[in-house]
Design a protein around this motif. Structure first.
Motif, mmCIF file in Angstrom:
data_model
loop_
_atom_site.group_PDB
_atom_site.id
_atom_site.type_symbol
_atom_site.label_atom_id
_atom_site.label_comp_id
_atom_site.label_asym_id
_atom_site.label_seq_id
_atom_site.Cartn_x
_atom_site.Cartn_y
_atom_site.Cartn_z
ATOM 1 N N ILE A 48 0.848 -1.187 0.000
ATOM 2 C CA ILE A 48 0.000 0.000 0.000
ATOM 3 C C ILE A 48 0.885 1.239 0.000
ATOM 4 O O ILE A 48 1.809 1.364 0.802
ATOM 5 N N TYR A 49 0.586 2.157 -0.920
ATOM 6 C CA TYR A 49 1.336 3.404 -1.055
ATOM 7 C C TYR A 49 0.368 4.577 -0.935
ATOM 8 O O TYR A 49 -0.737 4.534 -1.451
ATOM 9 N N PRO A 50 0.806 5.669 -0.262
ATOM 10 C CA PRO A 50 -0.065 6.848 -0.164
ATOM 11 C C PRO A 50 -0.129 7.585 -1.498
ATOM 12 O O PRO A 50 0.794 7.514 -2.308
ATOM 13 N N ARG A 51 -1.227 8.295 -1.721
ATOM 14 C CA ARG A 51 -1.364 9.097 -2.938
ATOM 15 C C ARG A 51 -0.756 10.485 -2.769
ATOM 16 O O ARG A 51 -0.523 11.178 -3.729
ATOM 17 N N ILE A 52 -0.515 10.886 -1.521
ATOM 18 C CA ILE A 52 0.102 12.184 -1.271
ATOM 19 C C ILE A 52 1.611 11.970 -1.253
ATOM 20 O O ILE A 52 2.207 11.633 -0.233
ATOM 21 N N THR A 53 2.217 12.127 -2.417
ATOM 22 C CA THR A 53 3.651 11.908 -2.551
ATOM 23 C C THR A 53 4.274 13.022 -3.384
ATOM 24 O O THR A 53 3.608 13.683 -4.163
ATOM 25 N N THR A 54 5.568 13.184 -3.178
ATOM 26 C CA THR A 54 6.345 14.109 -3.988
ATOM 27 C C THR A 54 7.647 13.413 -4.369
ATOM 28 O O THR A 54 8.092 12.500 -3.678
ATOM 29 N N THR A 55 8.224 13.822 -5.456
ATOM 30 C CA THR A 55 9.496 13.277 -5.915
ATOM 31 C C THR A 55 10.547 14.363 -5.788
ATOM 32 O O THR A 55 10.339 15.496 -6.210
ATOM 33 N N TYR A 56 11.682 14.001 -5.192
ATOM 34 C CA TYR A 56 12.757 14.973 -5.053
ATOM 35 C C TYR A 56 14.084 14.301 -5.351
ATOM 36 O O TYR A 56 14.317 13.208 -4.879
ATOM 37 N N PRO A 57 14.964 14.911 -6.069
ATOM 38 C CA PRO A 57 14.790 16.124 -6.870
ATOM 39 C C PRO A 57 14.038 15.806 -8.148
ATOM 40 O O PRO A 57 14.061 14.680 -8.632
ATOM 41 N N LYS A 58 13.392 16.791 -8.699
ATOM 42 C CA LYS A 58 12.564 16.594 -9.894
ATOM 43 C C LYS A 58 13.407 16.309 -11.135
ATOM 44 O O LYS A 58 13.003 15.561 -11.998
ATOM 45 N N LYS A 59 14.599 16.907 -11.226
ATOM 46 C CA LYS A 59 15.365 16.844 -12.467
ATOM 47 C C LYS A 59 16.388 15.713 -12.509
ATOM 48 O O LYS A 59 16.647 15.154 -13.548
ATOM 49 N N ASP A 60 17.000 15.386 -11.384
ATOM 50 C CA ASP A 60 18.069 14.396 -11.344
ATOM 51 C C ASP A 60 17.473 12.987 -11.392
ATOM 52 O O ASP A 60 16.916 12.506 -10.408
ATOM 53 N N ILE A 61 17.590 12.327 -12.525
ATOM 54 C CA ILE A 61 16.950 11.025 -12.733
ATOM 55 C C ILE A 61 17.537 9.950 -11.836
ATOM 56 O O ILE A 61 16.824 9.123 -11.277
ATOM 57 N N CYS A 62 18.859 9.936 -11.642
ATOM 58 C CA CYS A 62 19.486 8.847 -10.899
ATOM 59 C C CYS A 62 19.344 9.004 -9.387
ATOM 60 O O CYS A 62 19.578 8.052 -8.653
ATOM 61 N N ARG A 63 18.949 10.163 -8.903
ATOM 62 C CA ARG A 63 18.843 10.384 -7.468
ATOM 63 C C ARG A 63 17.414 10.565 -6.982
ATOM 64 O O ARG A 63 17.183 10.915 -5.838
ATOM 65 N N LYS A 64 16.427 10.320 -7.828
ATOM 66 C CA LYS A 64 15.035 10.581 -7.465
ATOM 67 C C LYS A 64 14.617 9.768 -6.244
ATOM 68 O O LYS A 64 14.879 8.581 -6.154
ATOM 69 N N THR A 65 13.942 10.446 -5.329
ATOM 70 C CA THR A 65 13.429 9.820 -4.121
ATOM 71 C C THR A 65 11.966 10.191 -3.994
ATOM 72 O O THR A 65 11.615 11.360 -4.082
ATOM 73 N N LYS A 66 11.097 9.202 -3.777
ATOM 74 C CA LYS A 66 9.676 9.477 -3.567
ATOM 75 C C LYS A 66 9.421 9.541 -2.066
ATOM 76 O O LYS A 66 9.834 8.668 -1.321
ATOM 77 N N ILE A 67 8.730 10.604 -1.658
ATOM 78 C CA ILE A 67 8.411 10.824 -0.249
ATOM 79 C C ILE A 67 6.911 11.006 -0.157
ATOM 80 O O ILE A 67 6.329 11.798 -0.894
ATOM 81 N N GLY A 68 6.273 10.266 0.744
ATOM 82 C CA GLY A 68 4.827 10.343 0.862
ATOM 83 C C GLY A 68 4.364 10.402 2.299
ATOM 84 O O GLY A 68 5.132 10.131 3.229
ATOM 85 N N ILE A 69 3.102 10.752 2.463
ATOM 86 C CA ILE A 69 2.475 10.809 3.781
ATOM 87 C C ILE A 69 1.252 9.903 3.749
ATOM 88 O O ILE A 69 0.380 10.063 2.899
ATOM 89 N N ALA A 70 1.195 8.981 4.692
ATOM 90 C CA ALA A 70 0.034 8.104 4.808
ATOM 91 C C ALA A 70 -1.175 8.935 5.243
ATOM 92 O O ALA A 70 -1.025 9.916 5.987
ATOM 93 N N PRO A 71 -2.372 8.583 4.775
ATOM 94 C CA PRO A 71 -3.568 9.373 5.101
ATOM 95 C C PRO A 71 -3.785 9.571 6.601
ATOM 96 O O PRO A 71 -4.194 10.642 7.036
ATOM 97 N N GLU A 72 -3.483 8.563 7.398
ATOM 98 C CA GLU A 72 -3.709 8.686 8.844
ATOM 99 C C GLU A 72 -2.648 9.538 9.541
ATOM 100 O O GLU A 72 -2.783 9.868 10.713
ATOM 101 N N LYS A 73 -1.596 9.929 8.833
ATOM 102 C CA LYS A 73 -0.515 10.729 9.416
ATOM 103 C C LYS A 73 -0.527 12.195 8.956
ATOM 104 O O LYS A 73 0.369 12.958 9.319
ATOM 105 N N ILE A 74 -1.519 12.605 8.185
ATOM 106 C CA ILE A 74 -1.566 13.973 7.662
ATOM 107 C C ILE A 74 -1.660 14.990 8.796
ATOM 108 O O ILE A 74 -0.920 15.981 8.817
ATOM 109 N N LEU A 75 -2.553 14.772 9.760
ATOM 110 C CA LEU A 75 -2.704 15.718 10.859
ATOM 111 C C LEU A 75 -1.452 15.776 11.725
ATOM 112 O O LEU A 75 -1.065 16.855 12.191
#
Length: 102
Positions: A48-75
């Motif tokens: 299961i993966y959260p839908r609230i995610t961001t990728t950093y850095p946007k441009k560097d293909i080899c260093r991309k990291t996805k960071i997300g927040i689970a729905p129950e952890k938003i608050l």
């Protein structure tokens, strides 16, 4: 904030952390227009993966990291941000109880 990928720690600078947090806040704001979007998740191969995610850095293909927040952890995420700002007026709104009407 450290992230572990393939048993290696990935360190983020303070600038990186600010960019990631602002991106996550923007995504939360955009999804909050229809609150049910905040609770959506996706399932891939039984994980299961959260839908609230961001990728950093946007441009560097080899260093991309996805960071997300689970729905129950938003608050919790937003409360931690309010505390870290260290503003007395904003701390009044920390731990506010939110009830959903159905």
């Amino acid at each position: 904030m450290n992230y572990i990928k393939d048993k290696k720690k990935i360190f983020f600078s303070n600038l990186d952390k600010n960019i990631i947090v602002l991106s996550l806040i923007r995504i939360i704001r955009n999804r909050a227009f229809h609150w049910e979007n905040l609770h959506k998740i996706r399932e891939v191969n039984g994980k299961i993966y959260p839908r609230i995610t961001t990728t950093y850095p946007k441009k560097d293909i080899c260093r991309k990291t996805k960071i997300g927040i689970a729905p129950e952890k938003i608050l919790t995420f937003l409360d931690d941000l309010i505390v870290s700002i260290n503003n007395e007026i904003m701390k009044i709104y920390k731990d506010i109880e939110i009830r959903y009407k159905r």
